[in-house]
Design an enzyme around this catalytic site. Structure first.
Site, PDB file in Angstrom:
ATOM      1  N   GLU A 204       0.827  -1.222   0.000  1.00 33.73           N
ATOM      2  CA  GLU A 204       0.000   0.000   0.000  1.00 33.73           C
ATOM      3  C   GLU A 204       0.855   1.263   0.000  1.00 33.73           C
ATOM      4  O   GLU A 204       0.561   2.228   0.690  1.00 33.73           O
ATOM      5  CB  GLU A 204      -0.999  -0.030   1.170  1.00 33.73           C
ATOM      6  CG  GLU A 204      -1.981  -1.184   1.010  1.00 33.73           C
ATOM      7  CD  GLU A 204      -3.034  -1.267   2.087  1.00 33.73           C
ATOM      8  OE1 GLU A 204      -3.256  -0.270   2.779  1.00 33.73           O
ATOM      9  OE2 GLU A 204      -3.613  -2.346   2.225  1.00 33.73           O
TER      10      GLU A 204
HETATM   11  C1  FAD Z   1       2.656  -9.664   0.387  1.00 34.09           C
HETATM   12  C2  FAD Z   1       2.302  -8.659  -0.650  1.00 34.09           C
HETATM   13  C3  FAD Z   1       0.972  -8.276  -0.798  1.00 34.09           C
HETATM   14  C4  FAD Z   1       0.612  -7.370  -1.810  1.00 34.09           C
HETATM   15  N1  FAD Z   1      -0.712  -7.106  -2.035  1.00 34.09           N
HETATM   16  C5  FAD Z   1      -1.056  -6.373  -3.136  1.00 34.09           C
HETATM   17  C6  FAD Z   1      -2.433  -6.263  -3.532  1.00 34.09           C
HETATM   18  O1  FAD Z   1      -3.342  -6.796  -2.892  1.00 34.09           O
HETATM   19  N2  FAD Z   1      -2.715  -5.564  -4.652  1.00 34.09           N
HETATM   20  C7  FAD Z   1      -1.743  -4.962  -5.402  1.00 34.09           C
HETATM   21  O2  FAD Z   1      -2.059  -4.334  -6.411  1.00 34.09           O
HETATM   22  N3  FAD Z   1      -0.447  -5.055  -5.046  1.00 34.09           N
HETATM   23  C8  FAD Z   1      -0.083  -5.746  -3.934  1.00 34.09           C
HETATM   24  N4  FAD Z   1       1.241  -5.877  -3.581  1.00 34.09           N
HETATM   25  C9  FAD Z   1       2.239  -5.138  -4.320  1.00 34.09           C
HETATM   26  C10 FAD Z   1       2.829  -4.009  -3.486  1.00 34.09           C
HETATM   27  O3  FAD Z   1       1.908  -2.977  -3.347  1.00 34.09           O
HETATM   28  C11 FAD Z   1       4.135  -3.600  -4.188  1.00 34.09           C
HETATM   29  O4  FAD Z   1       5.085  -4.571  -3.826  1.00 34.09           O
HETATM   30  C12 FAD Z   1       4.590  -2.228  -3.820  1.00 34.09           C
HETATM   31  O5  FAD Z   1       3.741  -1.277  -4.392  1.00 34.09           O
HETATM   32  C13 FAD Z   1       6.005  -1.942  -4.307  1.00 34.09           C
HETATM   33  O6  FAD Z   1       6.167  -2.292  -5.629  1.00 34.09           O
HETATM   34  P1  FAD Z   1       7.411  -3.232  -6.050  1.00 34.09           P
HETATM   35  O7  FAD Z   1       7.490  -4.335  -5.096  1.00 34.09           O
HETATM   36  O8  FAD Z   1       7.294  -3.531  -7.476  1.00 34.09           O
HETATM   37  O9  FAD Z   1       8.659  -2.314  -5.779  1.00 34.09           O
HETATM   38  P2  FAD Z   1       9.329  -1.269  -6.787  1.00 34.09           P
HETATM   39  O10 FAD Z   1       8.342  -0.233  -7.188  1.00 34.09           O
HETATM   40  O11 FAD Z   1      10.068  -1.989  -7.823  1.00 34.09           O
HETATM   41  O12 FAD Z   1      10.356  -0.586  -5.785  1.00 34.09           O
HETATM   42  C14 FAD Z   1      11.547  -1.254  -5.332  1.00 34.09           C
HETATM   43  C15 FAD Z   1      12.233  -0.349  -4.321  1.00 34.09           C
HETATM   44  O13 FAD Z   1      12.534   0.911  -4.939  1.00 34.09           O
HETATM   45  C16 FAD Z   1      11.919   1.974  -4.218  1.00 34.09           C
HETATM   46  N5  FAD Z   1      11.443   2.969  -5.175  1.00 34.09           N
HETATM   47  C17 FAD Z   1      10.678   2.775  -6.264  1.00 34.09           C
HETATM   48  N6  FAD Z   1      10.443   3.924  -6.898  1.00 34.09           N
HETATM   49  C18 FAD Z   1      11.084   4.885  -6.193  1.00 34.09           C
HETATM   50  C19 FAD Z   1      11.225   6.291  -6.339  1.00 34.09           C
HETATM   51  N7  FAD Z   1      10.656   6.951  -7.332  1.00 34.09           N
HETATM   52  N8  FAD Z   1      11.959   6.959  -5.443  1.00 34.09           N
HETATM   53  C20 FAD Z   1      12.526   6.312  -4.403  1.00 34.09           C
HETATM   54  N9  FAD Z   1      12.438   4.987  -4.210  1.00 34.09           N
HETATM   55  C21 FAD Z   1      11.722   4.279  -5.090  1.00 34.09           C
HETATM   56  C22 FAD Z   1      10.769   1.327  -3.466  1.00 34.09           C
HETATM   57  O14 FAD Z   1      10.433   2.069  -2.318  1.00 34.09           O
HETATM   58  C23 FAD Z   1      11.374  -0.023  -3.116  1.00 34.09           C
HETATM   59  O15 FAD Z   1      12.179   0.085  -1.981  1.00 34.09           O
HETATM   60  C24 FAD Z   1       1.615  -6.780  -2.598  1.00 34.09           C
HETATM   61  C25 FAD Z   1       2.955  -7.141  -2.409  1.00 34.09           C
HETATM   62  C26 FAD Z   1       3.283  -8.083  -1.475  1.00 34.09           C
HETATM   63  C27 FAD Z   1       4.735  -8.489  -1.365  1.00 34.09           C
END
Ligand code: FAD
Length: 619
Positions: free
Chosen positions: A436
């Site tokens: 979230e």
């Molecule tokens: C257990 C679990 C439950 C989930 N449930 C849902 C769900 O129900 N529905 C849904 O849609 N999604 C869900 N998600 C997805 C979750 O919301 C995403 O994992 C989250 O939004 C982060 O995206 P990502 O993992 O692709 O990280 P990325 O966006 O790839 O980011 C990787 C890292 O880079 C950092 N980062 C990225 N962009 C920037 C920036 N511009 N500036 C600084 N730092 C940055 C992030 O903070 C993070 O530390 C779930 C994930 C998990 C693991």
């Protein structure tokens, strides 16, 4: 300023274009219309408004009684039917436990009564989530993903009467729902969404194709809200990307659960990779209208985010109980470990942190129930503060439990000791800093909203694309506003806040620090100008100062509302600790190693330090 700044070595032109698109999509999806101001936004602008948190937005007696009665039944059910360690070990929440929760109305707590739900206030809903979260993280996530972000929430906010009548009763009575935004290439940055929904030639339906990753409840969901890209539209000669929200039913041909994901913690959630292959979705299943999908998702998350603090607080309160007992009974080096200064310090911080989390949770829940106030910032701050504090508290609790903290509850019980599952709590707590909105993205979001007032005053002046003539005009306008605003940040009549009793000095500090923060933001904008958006760690410190001021204000206001000396002591302690962090963050705004470490990070990414990876087994 955009909510997105990346540190990836892409070709510059492509990176600039991707960034501009991400910015436009994020900006177009911001909410901008509110009746009442936000307490937190006012703090950043140098206007401390105690009247927005005092009197504390407490529950009415009737609402509280309703919650008390429900919580008593829920507690008995959880104790008798939900074995958190067994659930963690097997990776399954037993169907009879889910059915029991459905029978208790747990999956309809946020659904209005006229559609068959319990119609709970945000406060009563969060009280239930705190209770479930204190007992079993996986079960809490089943319930929360269903109605904090799943179909009931966007339907409640934006659904047509027909959609509500069709789906809400089903969702209150046991059909499970989920929220699907994330994709393999779409995490924090939704502008890049690949899932598409093409209208059929007769316009009666859309054909959905693509994949959604990590969709919680997705493997068992009957109904899912899916965000997908619909054909772009041209606005004022410019192509504008469209994201639309669809209600997708699992029975629709072409829908498939491709994989159930496994995680560090929350081992019994039903989270998966979902695949859509030519899924025909009737146009009646669009929520809020074409092109409104990203805004819908972000607004849904704005209120959905209020649940994470409640569940985290439940866990933090368990930790207080665990360390109170353990640090009194465990004796080493001639006395109970709780009497050794290093451990005592941790215990005090755990108790003060848990109290501040409680205060922040009930403040934001109460503000949401009162309505009419812009609480996006408060919700984001609550999510950031509670998820980060919960992680620290779980880690400190594990440390205080020593080796037993690292051992599973099952193993502890098997050798005759109480099965206290701190390692499970730690594993479960970690995800809250990612879902979230990751903590980094929350800081960018809060920074964007915190700077909003300044951007409205001086945004055109700072924009390098503003033509020279318009810049002069914008400059004069900004000068007029700042000529009144800036002196008021130095010369003001401080409030005594004597109603707060022993906590009054903290309110006086918050007022003073709010002016200092506003001045600092102004100075940072003057120094860095448009480049401030790239200084994410500087912005993060601004945000952390704001979050600590907000949490201290919440703790003091809540303690004042509780009218007891014990909460006042914890509010006092928390505020004192927060003030120390605030002072350090103020100093670090101007004295830090950000530039040097950014260069070092570039070097790491460019492969300059690969020698450090030698001596390890490569996969
Ligand atoms: C257990 C679990 C439950 C989930 N449930 C849902 C769900 O129900 N529905 C849904 O849609 N999604 C869900 N998600 C997805 C979750 O919301 C995403 O994992 C989250 O939004 C982060 O995206 P990502 O993992 O692709 O990280 P990325 O966006 O790839 O980011 C990787 C890292 O880079 C950092 N980062 C990225 N962009 C920037 C920036 N511009 N500036 C600084 N730092 C940055 C992030 O903070 C993070 O530390 C779930 C994930 C998990 C693991």
């Amino acid at each position: 300023m955009s909510a997105v700044q990346v540190l990836t070595p892409e070709p510059k032109e492509a990176a600039d274009r991707a960034k501009r698109e991400a910015m436009e999509v994020a900006e177009a999806a911001r909410e901008t219309e509110w009746k009442h101001p936000s307490f937190a936004a006012e703090l950043f602008a140098g206007r401390f408004r105690p009247d927005l948190v005092l009197p504390f937005p407490a529950q009415s007696d009737e609402d509280r009684r309703r919650g008390d009665e429900y919580l008593a039944r829920l507690e008995v059910f959880l104790k008798e039917n939900v074995d958190a360690d067994e659930i963690d070990r097997t990776g399954e929440v037993p169907p009879r436990a889910i059915q029991g929760l459905v029978d208790l109305g747990c999956f309809g707590m946020k659904i209005p009564k006229e559609y068959g739900g319990l119609g709970f206030s945000q406060t009563n809903y969060n009280r239930a989530m705190q209770l479930i979260g204190s007992h079993c993280g996986s079960t809490a996530v089943w319930v929360s993903a269903h109605q904090s972000i799943g179909v009931p929430q966007p339907l409640k906010l934006f659904g047509t009467e027909e959609q509500k009548r069709k789906y809400l009763p089903r969702l209150a009575q046991g059909e499970i729902s989920a929220f699907a935004l994330t994709e393999p290439d779409v995490g924090s940055d939704p502008a890049n969404m690949q899932t598409t929904a093409e209208p059929t030639p007769d316009g009666s339906a859309y054909v959905l194709n693509g994949e959604k990753l990590w969709c919680t409840n997705g493997c068992v969901a009957d109904v899912i809200v899916v965000m997908a890209r619909t054909p772009s539209v041209v606005v004022k000669g410019k192509e504008r990307k469209q994201i639309t929200a669809f209600i997708v039913e699992k029975t629709m041909p072409g829908f498939e659960v491709a994989h159930r994901c496994e995680f560090l913690g929350l081992r019994a959630i039903q989270n998966g990779l979902l695949r859509f292959k030519n899924v025909l979705v009737p146009k009646e299943n669009i929520i809020w209208g074409p092109g409104q999908g990203l805004k819908l998702a972000l607004i849904t998350l704005n209120t959905g985010r209020l649940t994470v603090p409640a569940a985290c607080t439940g866990m933090a309160k368990q930790c207080v109980r665990i360390v109170r007992r353990w640090a009194s009974e465990r004796a080493q080096w001639g006395g109970p470990i709780g009497k050794h200064d290093a451990v005592a310090g941790k215990i005090a911080e755990i108790a003060a942190g848990a109290f501040a989390m409680d205060a922040v949770t009930w403040l934001t829940s109460g503000l949401a129930d009162r309505g009419g106030q812009d609480i996006r910032l408060e919700a984001a701050m609550a999510k950031l503060f509670c998820s980060e504090t919960a992680w620290k508290i779980a880690d400190d609790t594990l440390q205080i439990r020593g080796g037993r903290g690292y051992e599973t509850a099952r193993s502890l019980s098997a050798r005759g000791e109480p099965g206290i599952a701190v390692e499970r709590m730690l594993r479960d707590a970690r995800i809250n800093r990612i879902i979230e909105g990751t903590s980094e993205i929350m800081r960018l979001f809060i920074a964007r909203e915190a700077l909003d007032w300044h951007l409205r005053v001086a945004g055109r002046l700072l924009d390098p694309k503003t033509p020279a003539g318009a810049k002069v005009k914008a400059g004069l306008k900004a000068l007029g506003t700042y000529a009144r605003w800036y002196p008021a940040q130095w010369l003001y009549w401080p409030g005594g806040h004597s109603a707060l009793g022993r906590l009054a000095p903290h309110f006086r500090y918050i007022e003073k620090a709010s002016h200092r923060l506003a001045r600092a933001i102004f100075h940072l904008m003057a120094v860095h100008q448009a480049g401030l958006e790239k200084r994410q760690r500087v912005l993060a410190r601004v945000v952390e100062i704001g979050v600590d001021l907000f949490a201290a204000a919440a703790a003091c206001a809540y303690a004042h509302h509780l009218r007891d000396s014990s909460p006042a002591e914890l509010a006092d302690l928390f505020s004192t600790i927060a003030r120390r962090r605030i002072q350090a963050n103020f100093r670090a705004l101007w004295s830090n190693d950000d530039r040097a470490s950014y260069r070092a990070a570039r070097d790491v990414l460019d492969g300059k330090h690969t020698w450090i990876e030698k001596g390890v087994l490569l996969p």
